[in-house]
Write an enzyme that holds these catalytic residues in place. Structure first.
Site, PDB file in Angstrom:
ATOM      1  N   GLY A 279       0.843  -1.202   0.000  1.00  9.96           N
ATOM      2  CA  GLY A 279       0.000   0.000   0.000  1.00  9.96           C
ATOM      3  C   GLY A 279       0.875   1.248   0.000  1.00  9.96           C
ATOM      4  O   GLY A 279       1.748   1.386   0.855  1.00  9.96           O
TER       5      GLY A 279
ATOM      6  N   ARG B 243       1.108  -4.997  -5.370  1.00 11.58           N
ATOM      7  CA  ARG B 243       1.182  -6.221  -4.575  1.00 11.58           C
ATOM      8  C   ARG B 243       1.424  -7.353  -5.551  1.00 11.58           C
ATOM      9  O   ARG B 243       0.936  -7.316  -6.685  1.00 11.58           O
ATOM     10  CB  ARG B 243      -0.103  -6.419  -3.779  1.00 11.58           C
ATOM     11  CG  ARG B 243      -0.292  -5.316  -2.726  1.00 11.58           C
ATOM     12  CD  ARG B 243      -1.191  -5.765  -1.584  1.00 11.58           C
ATOM     13  NE  ARG B 243      -1.054  -4.854  -0.457  1.00 11.58           N
ATOM     14  CZ  ARG B 243      -1.835  -3.787  -0.254  1.00 11.58           C
ATOM     15  NH1 ARG B 243      -2.798  -3.513  -1.091  1.00 11.58           N
ATOM     16  NH2 ARG B 243      -1.660  -3.017   0.806  1.00 11.58           N
TER      17      ARG B 243
ATOM     18  N   ASP C 173       5.130  -4.195   6.413  1.00 16.05           N
ATOM     19  CA  ASP C 173       5.625  -5.481   6.912  1.00 16.05           C
ATOM     20  C   ASP C 173       5.646  -6.562   5.832  1.00 16.05           C
ATOM     21  O   ASP C 173       6.580  -7.363   5.764  1.00 16.05           O
ATOM     22  CB  ASP C 173       4.848  -5.930   8.149  1.00 16.05           C
ATOM     23  CG  ASP C 173       3.395  -6.251   7.854  1.00 16.05           C
ATOM     24  OD1 ASP C 173       2.769  -5.473   7.114  1.00 16.05           O
ATOM     25  OD2 ASP C 173       2.889  -7.276   8.343  1.00 16.05           O
TER      26      ASP C 173
ATOM     27  N   THR D 210       4.357   2.959   5.476  1.00 12.98           N
ATOM     28  CA  THR D 210       2.971   2.473   5.553  1.00 12.98           C
ATOM     29  C   THR D 210       2.182   3.417   6.442  1.00 12.98           C
ATOM     30  O   THR D 210       2.688   3.860   7.483  1.00 12.98           O
ATOM     31  CB  THR D 210       2.875   1.043   6.116  1.00 12.98           C
ATOM     32  OG1 THR D 210       1.507   0.779   6.469  1.00 12.98           O
ATOM     33  CG2 THR D 210       3.717   0.810   7.361  1.00 12.98           C
TER      34      THR D 210
ATOM     35  N   ASP E   4      -0.161   2.561   8.264  1.00  9.79           N
ATOM     36  CA  ASP E   4      -0.691   1.810   9.414  1.00  9.79           C
ATOM     37  C   ASP E   4       0.125   1.971  10.705  1.00  9.79           C
ATOM     38  O   ASP E   4      -0.362   1.663  11.786  1.00  9.79           O
ATOM     39  CB  ASP E   4      -0.782   0.314   9.087  1.00  9.79           C
ATOM     40  CG  ASP E   4      -1.796   0.024   7.994  1.00  9.79           C
ATOM     41  OD1 ASP E   4      -2.558   0.942   7.633  1.00  9.79           O
ATOM     42  OD2 ASP E   4      -1.810  -1.108   7.485  1.00  9.79           O
TER      43      ASP E   4
ATOM     44  N   ASP F  95       2.405   0.124  11.828  1.00  8.45           N
ATOM     45  CA  ASP F  95       2.411  -1.169  12.519  1.00  8.45           C
ATOM     46  C   ASP F  95       3.729  -1.920  12.375  1.00  8.45           C
ATOM     47  O   ASP F  95       3.750  -3.143  12.296  1.00  8.45           O
ATOM     48  CB  ASP F  95       1.246  -2.042  12.018  1.00  8.45           C
ATOM     49  CG  ASP F  95       1.310  -2.281  10.511  1.00  8.45           C
ATOM     50  OD1 ASP F  95       2.098  -1.602   9.826  1.00  8.45           O
ATOM     51  OD2 ASP F  95       0.575  -3.156  10.024  1.00  8.45           O
TER      52      ASP F  95
ATOM     53  N   ARG G 243      -5.885  -2.181   8.839  1.00  9.12           N
ATOM     54  CA  ARG G 243      -6.476  -3.526   8.887  1.00  9.12           C
ATOM     55  C   ARG G 243      -6.276  -4.223  10.219  1.00  9.12           C
ATOM     56  O   ARG G 243      -7.193  -4.765  10.807  1.00  9.12           O
ATOM     57  CB  ARG G 243      -5.812  -4.425   7.829  1.00  9.12           C
ATOM     58  CG  ARG G 243      -6.188  -4.179   6.454  1.00  9.12           C
ATOM     59  CD  ARG G 243      -5.396  -5.079   5.550  1.00  9.12           C
ATOM     60  NE  ARG G 243      -4.038  -4.591   5.362  1.00  9.12           N
ATOM     61  CZ  ARG G 243      -3.283  -4.920   4.341  1.00  9.12           C
ATOM     62  NH1 ARG G 243      -3.727  -5.776   3.460  1.00  9.12           N
ATOM     63  NH2 ARG G 243      -2.070  -4.437   4.217  1.00  9.12           N
TER      64      ARG G 243
HETATM   65  P1  ADP Z   1       2.756  -3.934   2.909  1.00  9.33           P
HETATM   66  O1  ADP Z   1       4.187  -3.959   2.542  1.00  9.33           O
HETATM   67  O2  ADP Z   1       2.142  -2.586   2.766  1.00  9.33           O
HETATM   68  O3  ADP Z   1       2.478  -4.615   4.227  1.00  9.33           O
HETATM   69  P2  ADP Z   1       1.655  -6.319   1.562  1.00  9.33           P
HETATM   70  O4  ADP Z   1       1.401  -7.065   2.821  1.00  9.33           O
HETATM   71  O5  ADP Z   1       0.600  -6.359   0.530  1.00  9.33           O
HETATM   72  O6  ADP Z   1       1.945  -4.764   1.790  1.00  9.33           O
HETATM   73  O7  ADP Z   1       3.015  -6.875   0.925  1.00  9.33           O
HETATM   74  C1  ADP Z   1       3.554  -6.305  -0.223  1.00  9.33           C
HETATM   75  C2  ADP Z   1       4.179  -7.383  -1.071  1.00  9.33           C
HETATM   76  O8  ADP Z   1       5.275  -7.964  -0.362  1.00  9.33           O
HETATM   77  C3  ADP Z   1       3.285  -8.564  -1.415  1.00  9.33           C
HETATM   78  O9  ADP Z   1       2.428  -8.295  -2.487  1.00  9.33           O
HETATM   79  C4  ADP Z   1       4.325  -9.598  -1.786  1.00  9.33           C
HETATM   80  O10 ADP Z   1       4.838  -9.353  -3.069  1.00  9.33           O
HETATM   81  C5  ADP Z   1       5.423  -9.330  -0.770  1.00  9.33           C
HETATM   82  N1  ADP Z   1       5.279 -10.215   0.381  1.00  9.33           N
HETATM   83  C6  ADP Z   1       4.405 -10.119   1.404  1.00  9.33           C
HETATM   84  N2  ADP Z   1       4.541 -11.145   2.276  1.00  9.33           N
HETATM   85  C7  ADP Z   1       5.518 -11.934   1.769  1.00  9.33           C
HETATM   86  C8  ADP Z   1       6.123 -13.165   2.181  1.00  9.33           C
HETATM   87  N3  ADP Z   1       5.744 -13.793   3.298  1.00  9.33           N
HETATM   88  N4  ADP Z   1       7.115 -13.654   1.412  1.00  9.33           N
HETATM   89  C9  ADP Z   1       7.518 -13.036   0.297  1.00  9.33           C
HETATM   90  N5  ADP Z   1       6.980 -11.882  -0.155  1.00  9.33           N
HETATM   91  C10 ADP Z   1       6.003 -11.335   0.566  1.00  9.33           C
HETATM   92  O1  F6P Z   2      -1.454  -1.300   4.585  1.00  8.54           O
HETATM   93  C1  F6P Z   2      -1.834  -0.042   4.177  1.00  8.54           C
HETATM   94  C2  F6P Z   2      -3.291   0.001   3.831  1.00  8.54           C
HETATM   95  O2  F6P Z   2      -3.609   1.319   3.462  1.00  8.54           O
HETATM   96  C3  F6P Z   2      -4.223  -0.510   4.937  1.00  8.54           C
HETATM   97  O3  F6P Z   2      -4.462   0.458   5.925  1.00  8.54           O
HETATM   98  C4  F6P Z   2      -5.435  -0.901   4.158  1.00  8.54           C
HETATM   99  O4  F6P Z   2      -6.161  -1.905   4.792  1.00  8.54           O
HETATM  100  C5  F6P Z   2      -4.857  -1.441   2.879  1.00  8.54           C
HETATM  101  O5  F6P Z   2      -3.599  -0.834   2.721  1.00  8.54           O
HETATM  102  C6  F6P Z   2      -5.715  -1.198   1.687  1.00  8.54           C
HETATM  103  O6  F6P Z   2      -5.168  -1.858   0.619  1.00  8.54           O
HETATM  104  P1  F6P Z   2      -5.562  -1.589  -0.913  1.00  8.54           P
HETATM  105  O7  F6P Z   2      -4.948  -0.297  -1.315  1.00  8.54           O
HETATM  106  O8  F6P Z   2      -4.993  -2.742  -1.648  1.00  8.54           O
HETATM  107  O9  F6P Z   2      -7.054  -1.508  -0.969  1.00  8.54           O
END
Ligand code: ADP
Ligand code: F6P
Length: 344
Positions: A16, A77, A108, A131, A133, A135, A177
């Site tokens: 995000g 993502r 994360d 982020t 969040d 978090d 979230r």
């Molecule tokens: P954020 O970084 O905002 O928490 P996501 O949780 O969607 O966003 O993670 C971003 C991207 O990081 C995912 O679409 C994926 O490509 C990669 N990713 C997330 N978790 C894993 C994992 N356990 N192992 C490898 N890549 C991951």
């Molecule tokens: O992790 C950042 C965030 O903005 C969260 O607060 C929210 O739940 C999520 O991304 C929304 O994701 P998307 O942009 O894929 O709808």
């Protein structure tokens, strides 16, 4: 490791998007340039890394971008990146550009991705916390959080005007979230009467009966007026719309929902985010030059820190217990307190 061994870095923004990601990117590019390091950006996060969507990026490309949210190198993502083969492909793509280290700006999930990559690549990886969040363990604030809270607070202030005029209950749904930082921060900043946050719901889920009791209690203390509630997303079946319908239909409380959604990720980044992003982007490059690997560049208690990537998601920053106490016991108590007893 000395600066001699890092000649070229890669950078990407992932997950995000967060206000301040552009400022972080700018800082990475300018710091690399300062130390005589070339930078290659991968567009669209890990998706672009797998597609080898690489573009060299220099100082003039990042001029005047820090005042904008979003990310000029795009984010995405990418489920497939979780696979071992994907990490190996990414490693080959990075090697094809002779990249020595990769800077990942994200949350994360993106850091899990960086750690996964590091299992299959000999280059160094470093995270910059981006982020809304807030978090991530190991840094007091993540890049984007200050702006998101500001936007939510601004919306709550506006909602208050109309809620007060019509003596209505409002439910304002905010992002976050799995973490209630935006919810708590905006509720506190705007003087909301109630918060429904993931951490609180995990501990003791709120019932409609308890909520109605609280609304009535607050109205009893304060007389006519509004009751504004902050609801973190995914914390009520059907969200703010369904809860508002339930309160109105079953309990005859005039109630309206308001979903802030992705508005919280746009507009001009707050100064705090621009400054944090600028500092942490430079910090990330300097940590790489100091030989750090598999860490996040963070800031804690006014000190720059390097936090093991795995700690950033395995450990948790708790919500500020004092702020929760103030909100629940002093500003919006459920039980009668000394002040209200004398009123009775
Ligand atoms: P954020 O970084 O905002 O928490 P996501 O949780 O969607 O966003 O993670 C971003 C991207 O990081 C995912 O679409 C994926 O490509 C990669 N990713 C997330 N978790 C894993 C994992 N356990 N192992 C490898 N890549 C991951
Ligand atoms: O992790 C950042 C965030 O903005 C969260 O607060 C929210 O739940 C999520 O991304 C929304 O994701 P998307 O942009 O894929 O709808």
């Amino acid at each position: 490791m000395s600066s001699q061994t890092i000649k070229r870095i890669g950078v990407l923004t992932s997950g995000g998007d967060a206000p301040g990601m552009n400022a972080a990117l700018r800082a990475v590019v300018l710091a690399a340039d300062h130390y005589g390091i070339e930078t290659i950006a991968f567009r669209h996060g890990y998706k672009g890394l797998l597609e080898n969507d690489a573009v060299p990026i220099v100082a003039k490309d990042v001029l005047h971008i820090l005042q904008y949210s979003g990310t000029i190198i795009k984010s995405a993502r990418c489920q497939r990146f979780k696979e071992v083969d994907a990490a190996k492909e990414a490693a080959a793509n990075l090697d094809s550009h002779a990249i020595d280290a990769l800077v990942v700006i994200g949350g994360d999930g993106s850091f899990r991705g960086a750690d996964h990559l590091a299992n299959h690549w000999q280059g160094k990886v470093i995270g910059v916390p981006g982020t809304i969040d807030n978090d991530l363990y190991g840094t007091d604030m993540t890049i984007g959080y200050a702006t998101a809270v500001n936007i939510a607070m601004d919306a709550l202030d506006k909602i208050r005007d109309t809620a007060d005029a019509m003596d209505r209950v409002f439910i304002v749904e905010v992002m976050g979230r799995d973490a209630g930082f935006i919810g708590l921060g905006s509720a506190m900043a705007a003087g909301a009467e109630r918060m429904i946050l993931p951490e609180l719901q995990k501990e003791k889920p709120l019932t409609v009966a308890a909520l109605v009791k609280h609304i009535q209690r607050v109205q009893e203390i304060r007389g006519e007026g509004s009751y504004v509630m902050v609801l973190s997303e995914h914390q009520w079946p059907g969200g703010a719309v369904s809860l508002a319908e339930q309160l109105e239909a079953e309990h005859h409380l005039p109630c309206r929902p308001c979903l802030l959604g992705h508005i919280q990720r746009g507009g001009a980044p707050a100064p705090a985010d621009r400054i944090l992003a600028s500092e942490l982007g430079v910090h990330a490059v300097e940590l790489l030059l100091a030989g750090e690997h598999r860490v996040m560049a963070g800031k804690r208690a006014n000190e720059r820190v390097a936090v093991p990537l795995t700690d950033t998601w395995q450990k948790k920053n708790p919500l500020d217990q004092n702020l929760l106490r103030i909100q629940h016991e002093i500003f919006n108590p459920v039980k009668k307190n000394r002040r209200t007893k004398t009123d009775n």
